[in-house]
Design a protein around this motif. Structure first.
Motif, short mmCIF file in Angstrom:
data_model
loop_
_atom_site.label_atom_id
_atom_site.label_comp_id
_atom_site.label_asym_id
_atom_site.label_seq_id
_atom_site.Cartn_x
_atom_site.Cartn_y
_atom_site.Cartn_z
N GLN A 101 90.88 88.93 80.13
CA GLN A 101 92.12 88.14 80.09
C GLN A 101 93.16 88.37 81.40
O GLN A 101 94.15 87.84 81.75
N SER A 123 90.21 83.43 79.74
CA SER A 123 91.38 82.43 79.34
C SER A 123 92.28 82.14 80.45
O SER A 123 92.85 81.10 80.70
N ALA A 127 91.96 76.71 80.44
CA ALA A 127 90.70 76.44 79.43
C ALA A 127 90.52 74.79 78.98
O ALA A 127 89.19 74.51 79.29
#
Length: 364
Positions: free
Chosen positions: A212, A238, A9
């Motif tokens: 995720q 992420s 990220a």
């Protein structure tokens, strides 16, 4: 010398403070609403009215890595990149056949451009594909997933209900039982899942942990990715090492007023890595040549000072014009150019033309 530490990220830059200050200056822009933010008291007293894409602690979004690295190279600064991403234990191999389809050459090139994108000696599979209509975006998305041998879960974000239904029909033919979908109350998460972004955004607390789990994120109409709905979803992806935005208009505007929007999109999707235009699609034989014929309509209707009355008399309720439409439709039906689409500006015109076509051509 500076060091850039890379994560999925965010990245962090450390080293020569003078160089970092130069970068901060280069990657800052005045906030378009700075005055109103100050007036409303939403800003701290020492705020300079700018958006800083590099924070005071040296962090920046990974999508900006290419821009920042290239800027440092121009400054002749030595850059060391430390890659902290876990990555994948799979070397991608782009398939030549997807389901019953053979890839078109440019589709292979588009996928290759992203998956083999490198910057500063590291692989950075983040970028946008500028694809014109009929480029086969569903096939490109499936190719990305299949390149990783079905082992890396892929998430597809779309915001159009009709497109969702199209994907729902086409994708299973390309990826088989790995297909899943999320829309409204229907949620079938799988290794290759298409999601209505509105649904996921509204249920973000419920689906956050699901997002995720995906290592690949692809966004259709990525030019919309800077709105609140998309941001809510994307910031929770992420662990997405591969991020691809597909759009025919992303980064199209070079106007100063659109710089912030474009830079925000760059922050997640990175640079444009491949482009194919409508003209190129036509030249390759994948799109038909567009033929536009124009016919003169009503030209002598003049009602001074009343545009609506003139429009109604000259267009909506004009018998000669309606019959011209009928004759053109008959000619195209003879040439088997069906289905055909007739577009009117106002509802009453649509209803009237429907009646005229039914009388002159029958209910078909």
């Amino acid at each position: 010398m500076v060091t850039i530490e890379v994560n999925n990220a965010k990245c962090k830059i450390t080293g020569d403070i003078k160089v970092i200050n130069q970068l901060d200056k280069a990657f800052s822009v005045k906030h378009p609403n700075a005055y109103f933010i100050r007036v409303k008291g939403f800003a701290q007293d020492n705020w300079d009215g700018k958006i800083h894409y590099i924070t005071e602690h040296g962090y920046f979004k990974t999508g900006l890595l290419t821009q920042i690295y290239n800027h440092l190279v121009k400054l002749k600064v030595k850059v060391k990149i430390v890659d902290h991403r876990l990555g994948f234990d799979i070397t991608p191999k782009i398939p030549k056949k997807i389901g019953n389809l053979d890839e078109r050459g440019y589709q292979f090139d588009a996928v290759k451009a992203v998956l083999e994108n490198n910057i500063g000696g590291i692989n950075l599979p983040i970028g946008t594909i500028n694809a014109a209509t009929n480029a086969g975006k569903t096939t490109i998305m499936a190719m990305v997933y299949l390149a990783y041998k079905r082992k890396i879960p892929a998430l597809i974000l779309i915001n159009d209900g009709d497109l969702f239904e199209q994907f729902k029909k086409e994708i299973p033919e390309l990826v088989g039982d790995d297909f899943g979908y999320v829309r409204g109350k229907d949620a079938k998460w799988n290794k290759f899942t298409i999601c209505m972004v509105q649904t996921v955004s509204q249920k973000i607390s419920l689906y956050k942990h699901k997002l995720q789990q995906y290592g690949i994120v692809m966004v259709d109409e990525a030019d919309l990715g800077d709105n609140k709905t998309y941001k809510t979803v994307l910031q929770n992806c992420s662990n997405a090492n591969v991020r691809i935005g597909l759009s025919g208009t992303i980064y199209l505007s070079k106007l100063k007023k659109d710089f912030v929007k474009n830079q925000n999109l760059h922050s997640f999707f990175g640079e444009e890595l491949f482009k194919i235009t409508k003209l190129e699609m036509k030249e390759k034989g994948h799109s038909a040549e567009v033929v536009v014929r124009m016919f003169r309509g009503s030209e002598k209707i003049g009602i001074k000072g009343d545009w609506k009355a003139e429009y109604d008399k000259g267009i909506t309720y004009n018998e000669d014009r309606a019959m011209l439409c009928v004759e053109r439709m008959k000619a195209n039906i003879k040439l088997k150019r069906l289905p055909a689409l007739v577009i009117c500006q106002f509802h009453n015109h649509v209803e009237l033309m429907e009646k005229v076509f039914q009388i002159e051509l029958g209910k078909k």
